[in-house]
Write an enzyme that holds these catalytic residues in place. Structure first.
Site, PDB file in Angstrom:
ATOM      1  N   ASP A 152      34.224  35.609  40.364  1.00  0.00           N
ATOM      2  CA  ASP A 152      32.855  35.835  39.951  1.00  0.00           C
ATOM      3  C   ASP A 152      31.910  35.040  40.858  1.00  0.00           C
ATOM      4  O   ASP A 152      32.197  33.887  41.190  1.00  0.00           O
ATOM      5  CB  ASP A 152      32.716  35.349  38.500  1.00  0.00           C
ATOM      6  CG  ASP A 152      31.385  35.699  37.893  1.00  0.00           C
ATOM      7  OD1 ASP A 152      31.108  36.894  37.734  1.00  0.00           O
ATOM      8  OD2 ASP A 152      30.624  34.760  37.574  1.00  0.00           O
ATOM      9  N   GLU A 184      32.711  38.753  44.122  1.00  0.00           N
ATOM     10  CA  GLU A 184      31.316  39.126  44.305  1.00  0.00           C
ATOM     11  C   GLU A 184      30.759  38.287  45.452  1.00  0.00           C
ATOM     12  O   GLU A 184      30.615  37.071  45.301  1.00  0.00           O
ATOM     13  CB  GLU A 184      30.516  38.838  43.038  1.00  0.00           C
ATOM     14  CG  GLU A 184      30.885  39.701  41.853  1.00  0.00           C
ATOM     15  CD  GLU A 184      29.988  39.409  40.644  1.00  0.00           C
ATOM     16  OE1 GLU A 184      29.406  40.347  40.113  1.00  0.00           O
ATOM     17  OE2 GLU A 184      29.866  38.242  40.241  1.00  0.00           O
TER      18      GLU A 184
END
Ligand code: CA
Length: 665
Positions: free
Chosen positions: A348, A377
């Site tokens: 993340d 990400e």
């Protein structure tokens, strides 16, 4: 995760470290570190041993408990300084069945109790660590359990799933609703007799399930599960223990460990790998986090005024560039890979971490199992004191080794901008996205026919190999594809929107790079228009499995698309050179029309040439195909990986909002 900004640009404004910030950083960098695997708790023949890393502590205690909460300590041990910033204490017995916390004296005051940062088992709600015998948590056959062998990440087909979404609806027919064990049930069916659960995954053909955060997170009250609370879980509490609400008994520290392993084993037995979503970039709490209560200040970045910097948009950001934090991340993923046989990790807000850390993560995991892959990400949700050139950004992916990033380029170009609900994309008739879709097709690698200056998001070929790119048009974040199409195609019929979804996913699943999809999209699930459903009720988030019957054709299309990709290495090239050599775009100069070939038995494919034509406009488009014996693979919203008839070449009409795929040997 719930994104505040998302897609923060490489060229965005960035803070440079002020003098104060640098001093802060230099002080932390001089702290001693300890990377041994016996941190916090180890149990052996000689007894139970505690070792807490807390270099600036003035005193440290271990408190021993009989239960996971609400009872007084039965013993308190003073810890002694033991070098490399650690404190130790031992008991000459194996304290299986007991619980413990640490308490650190800092600047003259005792901080609140903490289970530490390395609790591998915890009591209900995770506030006390548990001492369990891990040998007792292994399911039958665990020693020989293996995930699927993955030569290249581009061979994977990733399915992103929340435990509760997948099984909680009565229509799932699953007994262990919202639990790890849901994925161990075979033979489950919807009321109409459609396969659900793990049978559904096998039928669909995905290679990996990516589970949303499954470490112990903060928000769901595990002591009150009948309240049916819901959370995505991007609020980490104990990074190295499973979440209790996904177990059948959160008060039994063994249950969550064993049941998560049973889930992994069951998926592995079905030939499916397990990717874990990991959120080391921030914690749920600031001063009260386990990081702050063991070594105040150290694990986080700060602003010059001493406040928490906040690149996560969630109140803080961790400092992976500091040795002990970097080791924590690396050792934590290693632990999940070894103890739980996890096959992949999704980071993340990965750009909050530094490149060196991510390289260390990938290298350590490959050493454990070469099939493990890592993606994340490649952006932050806010600015960070970490210099842009050190961030594990999408735009820096070519500098990293063994890391892939999500392509927001293909995502936004195909379906329209993620945060502007009404915005359309290539697949829904908006011109101007053609070049960016091509960037997606070539996995953001340099290609002589792709002009990156015309890209909507990125302006240069940031990937040096397709193995660095994850392609998607749907994930847990933002509107589901179903909702996005509903909001951006007013006046359309459901059939129109399903056609658009098929076209969008055909682009994703035939592009170079690794395809990724959100669970339930294959049955055209929606989330009632809620774009940030991180704590929405089941009525919003649960997949209604009745849809599999009513949208069976949609499901069949997705299944065939996955089958096509898995059967043909031409869609799974591994080098930028191969893509540049084999992918040839045709000149079209028409809005919302892309035509290209994958030529010359690319990547050893049995097909000499594959022709793909994407018509994102609402009009039919006539094109010319070279004479030959073409197998029709996809046309007019239908697809069959084994072919559906022959086309001899010449003029052909590509129907509105559809993909044409032809192949010849
Ligand atoms: Ca929890």
């Amino acid at each position: 995760m719930k994104k505040i900004l998302g897609g923060v640009l490489f060229t965005g404004v960035t803070l440079s470290l002020s003098a104060a910030g640098q001093a802060d950083d230099a002080a932390y960098l001089s702290w001693p570190s300890y990377s041994g695997e016996d941190l916090e708790l180890s149990v052996n023949e000689a007894g139970t041993h505690f070792r807490l890393w807390s270099p600036e502590a003035q005193a440290v205690e271990v408190l021993i408990y009989d239960t996971g909460r609400n009872t007084p300590a039965v013993d308190t041990l003073d810890m002694k300084k033991a070098g490399q910033g650690t404190w130790t204490a031992s008991v000459d017995r194996q304290l299986y069945g007991k619980y413990y916390t640490f308490r650190v004296k800092h600047n003259g005051r005792w901080l609140a109790e903490t289970p530490g940062v390395w609790a591998k088992a915890v009591g209900v709600n995770g506030s006390r660590a548990a001492i369990i015998d891990f040998a007792k948590t292994n399911p039958e056959g665990w020693d020989s359990d293996r995930g699927p062998v993955v030569k290249n990440i581009t061979d994977a087909v990733i399915y992103e799933m929340h435990h509760r979404d997948f099984s909680v609806d009565p229509s799932s027919g699953i007994a262990n609703k919202g639990k790890f064990l849901a994925l161990t049930e075979h033979g489950t069916r919807s009321p109409q007799g459609q396969k659900t659960g793990i049978d559904h995954l096998k039928e669909l053909g995905v290679t990996h399930v990516h589970i949303l955060p499954s470490y112990d997170y903060n928000s769901v009250d595990e002591a009150n599960l009948p309240a049916n609370q819901y959370n995505w879980g991007y609020d980490p509490y104990n990074y190295n223990a499973p979440e209790g609400s996904y177990s059948t008994n959160p008060s039994d520290p063994i249950a969550r460990v064993r049941e998560m392993k049973e889930m992994v084993k069951s998926l592995h037995d079905a030939g499916i790998g397990v990717v874990m979503d990991v959120v080391y970039n921030h914690t749920a709490n600031n001063d009260d986090s386990n990081f702050s209560l063991t070594a105040p200040g150290y694990y986080y970045r700060h602003r010059p005024d001493g406040s928490y910097s906040d690149a996560s948009g969630c109140g803080n950001e961790t400092a992976s560039e500091r040795r002990q934090m970097r080791d924590f991340i690396v050792n934590s993923v290693k632990y999940w890979a070894k103890e739980y046989h996890i096959d992949g990790f999704r980071f993340d807000l990965m750009a909050i971490h530094d490149i060196e850390t991510m390289d260390s993560v990938a290298a350590a995991l490959k050493e454990i199992n070469p099939s493990i892959f890592v993606y994340g990400e490649g952006w932050t949700a806010g600015d960070s004191p970490l210099p842009v050139e050190r961030r594990a950004l999408k735009e820096n992916v070519a500098k990293m080794k063994g890391i892939a990033v999500f392509s927001d380029d293909i995502r936004d170009a195909v379906k329209g901008h993620y945060s502007n609900a009404a915005d359309r994309g290539f697949a829904t008739g908006k011109p101007g996205n053609e070049e960016t879709v091509k960037i997606g097709i070539v996995a953001s690698t340099a290609h002589p026919q792709v002009d990156y200056a015309k890209g909507n998001n990125s302006k240069f070929a940031y990937a040096s190999a397709p193995t660095q790119i994850i392609n998607y048009v749907s994930c847990h974040d933002d509107l589901t594809l179903t909702d996005k199409l509903a909001k951006s195609m007013p006046g359309s019929t459901e059939a129109d929107r399903q056609r658009a979804a098929r076209l969008a996913q055909t682009i994703v699943f035939t592009s170079q790079g690794t395809p990724f999809m959100f669970a339930g999209e294959e049955v055209f699930r929606d989330k009632k228009g809620v774009h940030n459903s991180y704590k929405s009720p089941d009525s919003v988030n649960a997949i209604d499995w009745d849809l599999k019957d009513s949208n069976r054709e949609q499901f069949d299309y997705y299944r065939e698309l996955i089958k096509l990709r898995k059967a043909h290495p031409a869609f799974r090239m591994t080098t930028a050179d191969d893509i540049a050599r084999h992918v040839k775009f045709d000149k079209t100069d028409r809005d919302n029309l892309i035509s290209y070939s994958i030529k010359d038995n690319a990547n050893g494919d049995e097909w000499r040439e594959i022709k793909l034509v994407f018509n994102g406009s609402e009009q039919p488009q006539e094109i010319k195909i070279a004479k030959g014996d073409w197998i029709v693979i996809a046309r007019d919203g239908r697809i069959n990986a084994d072919g559906m008839g022959v086309f001899k070449g010449g003029k052909i009409e590509v129907e509105p909002t559809s993909a044409l795929i032809l192949a010849r040997k």
